[in-house]
Motif scaffolding. Structure first.
Motif, PDB file in Angstrom:
ATOM      1  N   TRP A 165     -43.698 -21.607  47.125  1.00 48.66           N
ATOM      2  CA  TRP A 165     -44.477 -21.222  45.946  1.00 48.66           C
ATOM      3  C   TRP A 165     -45.724 -20.450  46.347  1.00 48.66           C
ATOM      4  O   TRP A 165     -46.045 -19.417  45.759  1.00 48.66           O
TER       5      TRP A 165
ATOM      6  N   LEU B   8     -45.049 -16.871  47.733  1.00 51.27           N
ATOM      7  CA  LEU B   8     -44.764 -15.912  46.662  1.00 51.27           C
ATOM      8  C   LEU B   8     -46.006 -15.633  45.825  1.00 51.27           C
ATOM      9  O   LEU B   8     -46.249 -14.489  45.418  1.00 51.27           O
ATOM     10  N   TRP B   9     -46.796 -16.662  45.564  1.00 53.74           N
ATOM     11  CA  TRP B   9     -48.027 -16.525  44.781  1.00 53.74           C
ATOM     12  C   TRP B   9     -49.041 -15.638  45.505  1.00 53.74           C
ATOM     13  O   TRP B   9     -49.745 -14.845  44.874  1.00 53.74           O
TER      14      TRP B   9
ATOM     15  N   ARG C 113     -49.300 -12.762  42.290  1.00 58.93           N
ATOM     16  CA  ARG C 113     -49.848 -13.872  41.520  1.00 58.93           C
ATOM     17  C   ARG C 113     -49.110 -14.096  40.207  1.00 58.93           C
ATOM     18  O   ARG C 113     -48.915 -15.233  39.773  1.00 58.93           O
TER      19      ARG C 113
ATOM     20  N   GLU D 202     -41.707 -16.589  39.801  1.00 55.20           N
ATOM     21  CA  GLU D 202     -41.464 -17.628  40.799  1.00 55.20           C
ATOM     22  C   GLU D 202     -42.753 -18.237  41.339  1.00 55.20           C
ATOM     23  O   GLU D 202     -42.713 -19.197  42.099  1.00 55.20           O
ATOM     24  N   ALA D 203     -43.891 -17.673  40.937  1.00 55.54           N
ATOM     25  CA  ALA D 203     -45.185 -18.184  41.392  1.00 55.54           C
ATOM     26  C   ALA D 203     -45.867 -19.036  40.340  1.00 55.54           C
ATOM     27  O   ALA D 203     -47.035 -19.401  40.501  1.00 55.54           O
TER      28      ALA D 203
ATOM     29  N   ALA E 218     -47.408 -22.478  41.620  1.00 51.83           N
ATOM     30  CA  ALA E 218     -48.623 -22.291  42.414  1.00 51.83           C
ATOM     31  C   ALA E 218     -49.760 -21.782  41.544  1.00 51.83           C
ATOM     32  O   ALA E 218     -50.928 -22.132  41.757  1.00 51.83           O
ATOM     33  N   ARG E 219     -49.431 -20.960  40.564  1.00 52.22           N
ATOM     34  CA  ARG E 219     -50.463 -20.441  39.647  1.00 52.22           C
ATOM     35  C   ARG E 219     -51.084 -21.578  38.841  1.00 52.22           C
ATOM     36  O   ARG E 219     -52.299 -21.617  38.623  1.00 52.22           O
TER      37      ARG E 219
ATOM     38  N   ARG F 276     -55.720 -14.506  48.569  1.00 46.88           N
ATOM     39  CA  ARG F 276     -55.448 -14.916  47.193  1.00 46.88           C
ATOM     40  C   ARG F 276     -56.414 -16.014  46.748  1.00 46.88           C
ATOM     41  O   ARG F 276     -56.967 -15.959  45.648  1.00 46.88           O
TER      42      ARG F 276
END
Length: 319
Positions: free
Chosen positions: A172, A175-176, A180, A184-185, A188-189, A225
């Motif tokens: 997660w 990919l995030w 962002r 698929e994120a 994690a978002r 990020r």
């Protein structure tokens, strides 16, 4: 069959039933959703009401019932797959379970004891062999993170703080870090948006191995990020598996990247290989103490006295 519960605050079957049913198929709301989807009669009424938790990991919408008594803190443990995120959580649970002192706090209960046991059992000694490591958290388990709950009581004041630790797969965060807003994120978002404290895991073993260039790149993307979305929150960089030596030049470059993207942050080093160091468990508890006590940069460590003569505004700040 219905693929999603009609309750707006339940994410079954991706997460635990919000009404506490061990099998979401037994939930009256789920049965009602299924009956409506199939055009059949409504599900029969239930004989009783389940508790709002099952002992497994909580979902994002489940925090409300646990936060009415105290302040609550969500701790995001962020890092690539295999870095040691779940092992860190399991180690905290086992150390507290064996009575390891946590400075100014004592354990005051948990709504997710089954969830803790699910990740900690691999670290226990058993009759069939020694401890291993928890299995990797699967990225196919759903789009919503599992939250492990732990209540800690302040030894001096008796005040309780409810802690929620996000146990999420490393895929997660990878990919995030790249995109962002990608579908698929989303897990994690959610963690990034709700976390009060962010702990970034740097995997010493991966950063010293044959694919250390890839590991460094992924970690740098996560630094970037988190730096963009920090919003004044406290951040720690934790070097796991610190018994494995990272090449000095590479470690220096990673520390420079962390400072560049994160700004002020705290650093810890942890290893589960503490055979030669009886006090080697202390860094784990120091980190847990830090995430419990730390406050965001936008907060003052001591409340300031209001500059006013209004007794109402002065009340509660001391004379």
């Amino acid at each position: 069959m219905s693929k999603k519960c009609e309750s707006p605050f339940c994410y079954a079957p991706e997460a635990t039933c919000s009404l506490g049913e061990l099998r979401h198929e037994d939930c009256p709301t789920w049965q009602k959703s299924t009956a409506a989807a199939e055009g059949t009669d409504s599900a029969p009424p239930t004989d009783g009401l389940a508790l709002p938790w099952s002992g497994n990991s909580l979902g994002g919408a489940d925090r409300s019932f646990a936060t009415g008594r105290s302040s609550a803190k969500v701790v995001a443990v962020v890092g690539p797959a295999g870095a040691g995120k779940t092992t860190l959580l399991a180690a905290w649970y086992l150390l507290i379970g064996r009575g390891t002192e946590l400075r100014e706090h004592t354990f005051a209960g948990s709504y997710t004891l089954t969830g803790w046991e699910n990740i900690a059992h691999a670290l226990r000694w058993t009759s069939s062999g020694g401890p291993g490591f928890p299995p990797h958290t699967s990225s196919g388990s759903g789009r919503h993170p599992g939250l492990l709950h732990m209540a800690l009581r302040k030894s001096v004041t008796g005040a309780v703080t409810d802690m929620f630790f996000a146990d999420a797969p490393g895929e997660w965060f990878r990919l995030w870090a790249v995109n962002r807003d990608g579908a698929e994120a989303s897990g994690a978002r959610w963690i990034s948006e709700h976390a009060d404290v962010i702990v970034i895991i740097a995997d010493s073993e991966a950063l010293s191995g044959a694919e250390r260039g890839i590991a460094r790149s992924v970690l740098a993307q996560i630094f970037q990020r988190v730096g963009h979305e920090r919003r004044g929150r406290s951040v720690a960089v934790v070097w796991t598996k610190s018994d494995v030596e990272v090449p000095p030049l590479l470690k220096s470059a990673i520390e420079t990247s962390a400072k560049q993207h994160l700004g002020n942050h705290t650093t810890f080093s942890l290893t589960v290989r503490i055979e030669s160091d009886p006090g080697g468990e202390r860094p784990f508890m120091d980190l847990l103490h830090w995430v419990t006590e730390v406050r965001g940069e936008s907060y003052s460590a001591t409340p300031s006295r209001p500059d006013t003569n209004d007794n109402f505004l002065v009340f509660g700040h001391g004379q």
